[in-house]
Design a protein around this motif. Structure first.
Motif, PDB file in Angstrom:
ATOM      1  N   SER A 116       0.818  -1.216   0.000  1.00 27.42           N
ATOM      2  CA  SER A 116       0.000   0.000   0.000  1.00 27.42           C
ATOM      3  C   SER A 116       0.849   1.262   0.000  1.00 27.42           C
ATOM      4  CB  SER A 116      -0.933   0.010   1.218  1.00 27.42           C
ATOM      5  OG  SER A 116      -0.176  -0.064   2.423  1.00 27.42           O
ATOM      6  N   LYS A 173      -5.274   0.905  -8.981  1.00 30.71           N
ATOM      7  CA  LYS A 173      -5.358   1.263  -7.573  1.00 30.71           C
ATOM      8  C   LYS A 173      -6.803   1.055  -7.156  1.00 30.71           C
ATOM      9  CE  LYS A 173      -4.446   4.793  -4.062  1.00 30.71           C
ATOM     10  NZ  LYS A 173      -4.009   6.187  -3.798  1.00 30.71           N
ATOM     11  N   GLY A 174      -7.024   0.129  -6.243  1.00 30.32           N
ATOM     12  CA  GLY A 174      -8.385  -0.191  -5.832  1.00 30.32           C
ATOM     13  C   GLY A 174      -9.202  -0.696  -6.994  1.00 30.32           C
ATOM     14  N   ASP A 229     -10.039   1.244  -9.568  1.00 23.67           N
ATOM     15  CA  ASP A 229      -9.701   2.024 -10.759  1.00 23.67           C
ATOM     16  C   ASP A 229      -8.595   1.314 -11.527  1.00 23.67           C
ATOM     17  OD1 ASP A 229     -11.534   3.882 -10.019  1.00 23.67           O
ATOM     18  OD2 ASP A 229     -10.112   5.516  -9.655  1.00 23.67           O
ATOM     19  N   THR A 266     -13.536   2.458 -13.608  1.00 23.48           N
ATOM     20  CA  THR A 266     -13.581   3.251 -12.387  1.00 23.48           C
ATOM     21  C   THR A 266     -14.811   2.823 -11.613  1.00 23.48           C
ATOM     22  OG1 THR A 266     -13.736   5.488 -11.458  1.00 23.48           O
ATOM     23  CG2 THR A 266     -14.690   5.167 -13.640  1.00 23.48           C
ATOM     24  N   THR A 291     -11.338   8.248  -9.176  1.00 24.74           N
ATOM     25  CA  THR A 291     -11.318   8.547  -7.749  1.00 24.74           C
ATOM     26  C   THR A 291      -9.971   8.126  -7.177  1.00 24.74           C
ATOM     27  OG1 THR A 291     -12.450   6.432  -7.361  1.00 24.74           O
ATOM     28  CG2 THR A 291     -13.804   8.410  -7.429  1.00 24.74           C
ATOM     29  N   GLU A 292      -9.654   6.825  -7.263  1.00 27.03           N
ATOM     30  CA  GLU A 292      -8.396   6.333  -6.687  1.00 27.03           C
ATOM     31  C   GLU A 292      -7.197   6.589  -7.599  1.00 27.03           C
ATOM     32  OE1 GLU A 292      -9.202   2.675  -4.040  1.00 27.03           O
ATOM     33  OE2 GLU A 292     -10.679   2.547  -5.637  1.00 27.03           O
ATOM     34  N   ASP A 306      -4.697   9.817  -8.163  1.00 29.33           N
ATOM     35  CA  ASP A 306      -3.342   9.893  -7.605  1.00 29.33           C
ATOM     36  C   ASP A 306      -2.493   8.823  -8.291  1.00 29.33           C
ATOM     37  OD1 ASP A 306      -1.206  10.562  -6.062  1.00 29.33           O
ATOM     38  OD2 ASP A 306      -2.151  10.154  -4.137  1.00 29.33           O
ATOM     39  N   THR A 343      -0.910   1.549  -7.435  1.00 29.55           N
ATOM     40  CA  THR A 343      -0.233   0.704  -6.448  1.00 29.55           C
ATOM     41  C   THR A 343       0.096  -0.686  -6.988  1.00 29.55           C
ATOM     42  OG1 THR A 343      -2.392   0.053  -5.553  1.00 29.55           O
ATOM     43  CG2 THR A 343      -1.258   1.866  -4.459  1.00 29.55           C
TER      44      THR A 343
END
Length: 424
Positions: A192, A224-225, A227, A253, A326-327, A330, A333
């Motif tokens: 993370s 990421k998550g 997304d 998304t 949303t995720e 940024d 990961t």
């Protein structure tokens, strides 16, 4: 602080409204495309046909010029500012322009790229699209009818099902159910605290045989998550209406997902490279000529938009604006490389990659090579630690290897398999 929260809340409300509209659209499309069987034929009612015509008007924008590829595909040259991307409610007040480009000071041209990795000339003798326009494949009524059978997206999270590390764990025979999807991939370890601003690969191009609602693909995936961004090649009769090896991009998304330019989101800037172009003349022959394509997804350090770059000199194809996520607004990961296939229930598993198990020879194997990621600062760095996954080891395999070619040492993800034709 309060004004920032208010702005964020407004953006989230617009995004939720957009997702609701999209869900309603696809629900109505599926409802309206339910067929009336008459003597074995599939016919549309007048109402269903009207709804299809309505959707075609939304998807097919007015063309400045119509062009044809040397493979027979027809594309409309759409004014940059009228492309479907800007129908997204969060992009209504955009300030984008056709000469946009990312800051690429941290990415260097791939000096070790294969001589068979250049973007080849796609267009017929009448040429491609003029400056200020983008090539969009014309959507037909048959496309909309066929795409009602598109499967749900590949599940976003399989973290608890990843096994092995750096090929040190024995790849034992196993079968893991995955909603019709079978994969042979490697991935960066889950952490993370990791922040990726991009990833890339050079992938060999093959044409595995699929039929019906099967598909077979190779892709680079960053996440990421919930997304997700993906780019790669794909043989998919349901999506494309043929069995050609084609470029694809995909974003997801939350629960909403979309391929190429079928829905608003991806902003196209290239006048020469359509998102569903065919690689018909550039397919690898096992044991013979190998053709490959360089693909990179890169987060612009200046504005946070995610760019798709292709070819030895990283041609700017287009970008996903960070505001639609949303995720992934940024950093990412997780990053994955490798092959994925799909088979509906009761249908055999199709071949993947070269259609053979990898034998640690890049002349014979399907591969993703020169794999790399960009760190938080945007610097390109190599990959030395991975986890791997094979959903059905009887049908597909994946290897993570360092292979020497002349004086150069490349990191390879070797993957593939015969699918249901495997013999245990």
């Amino acid at each position: 602080m309060g004004s920032k929260v208010l702005i964020l809340a407004k953006k989230m409300n617009k995004l939720r409204m957009y997702q609701k509209i999209v869900r309603q659209f696809f629900f109505m499309l599926c409802l309206l495309l339910s067929y009336n069987g008459v003597q074995g034929e599939k016919k549309l009612s007048k109402l269903q046909d009207m709804e299809l015509e309505k959707q075609l008007k939304i998807l097919n924008k007015s063309a400045i010029k119509t062009v044809k590829t040397k493979y027979g595909d027809i594309y409309d040259c759409i004014d940059f500012y009228k492309q479907h991307a800007f129908d997204h409610p969060l992009l209504k007040d955009h300030n984008f322009h056709p000469k946009m480009k990312p800051t690429l000071s941290m990415i260097k041209p791939n000096s070790y790229a294969s001589t068979n990795s250049r973007l080849s000339t796609l267009w017929s003798k009448d040429g491609g699209c003029p400056s200020g326009t983008v090539p969009i494949k014309r959507t037909t009524k048959d496309d909309l009818i066929r795409q009602r059978d598109m499967p749900p997206p590949e599940p976003a999270n399989f973290d608890n099902e990843f096994v092995g590390s750096n090929n040190t764990s024995e790849q034992k025979a196993r079968y893991m159910p995955s909603y019709g999807y079978k994969r042979a991939i490697v991935r960066t370890p889950k952490d993370s605290n990791t922040k990726f601003s991009g990833a890339g690969m050079a992938t060999s191009l093959f044409n595995p045989h699929v039929k019906g609602k099967q598909h077979s693909a190779c892709r680079l995936k960053i996440q990421k998550g919930s997304d997700i961004l993906q780019v790669g090649w794909r043989v998919d009769p349901t999506l494309y209406g043929d069995n050609k090896t084609r470029l694809f991009v995909h974003f997801q998304t939350g629960k909403f997902h979309c391929f190429n330019t079928l829905c608003p989101g991806f902003v196209h800037v290239s006048t020469d490279t359509p998102l569903d172009m065919s690689f018909e003349d550039n397919l690898s022959q096992r044991g013979g000529t190998t053709w490959e394509m360089i693909m990179y997804i890169y987060r612009d350090q200046a504005d946070g938009n995610w760019w798709l770059l292709m070819g030895q000199n990283y041609e700017k194809i287009g970008f996903w604006p960070h505001i639609i996520f949303t995720e992934l607004a940024d950093f990412a990961t997780n990053v994955e490389w490798g092959g994925v296939v799909y088979n509906p229930p009761g249908v055999p598993e199709p071949p993947m990659g070269s259609s053979y198990f990898p034998i640690e020879n890049s002349t014979f194997d399907a591969y993703c090579r020169s794999i790399a990621v960009s760190n938080e600062k945007g610097d390109s760095v190599g990959i030395h630690n991975i986890v791997w996954r094979t959903d059905n080891y009887f049908a597909y395999k994946v290897l993570f290897k360092q292979l020497f070619e002349g004086l150069n040492n490349f990191t390879y993800v070797l993957y593939g398999g015969p699918g249901n034709n495997a013999r245990v």
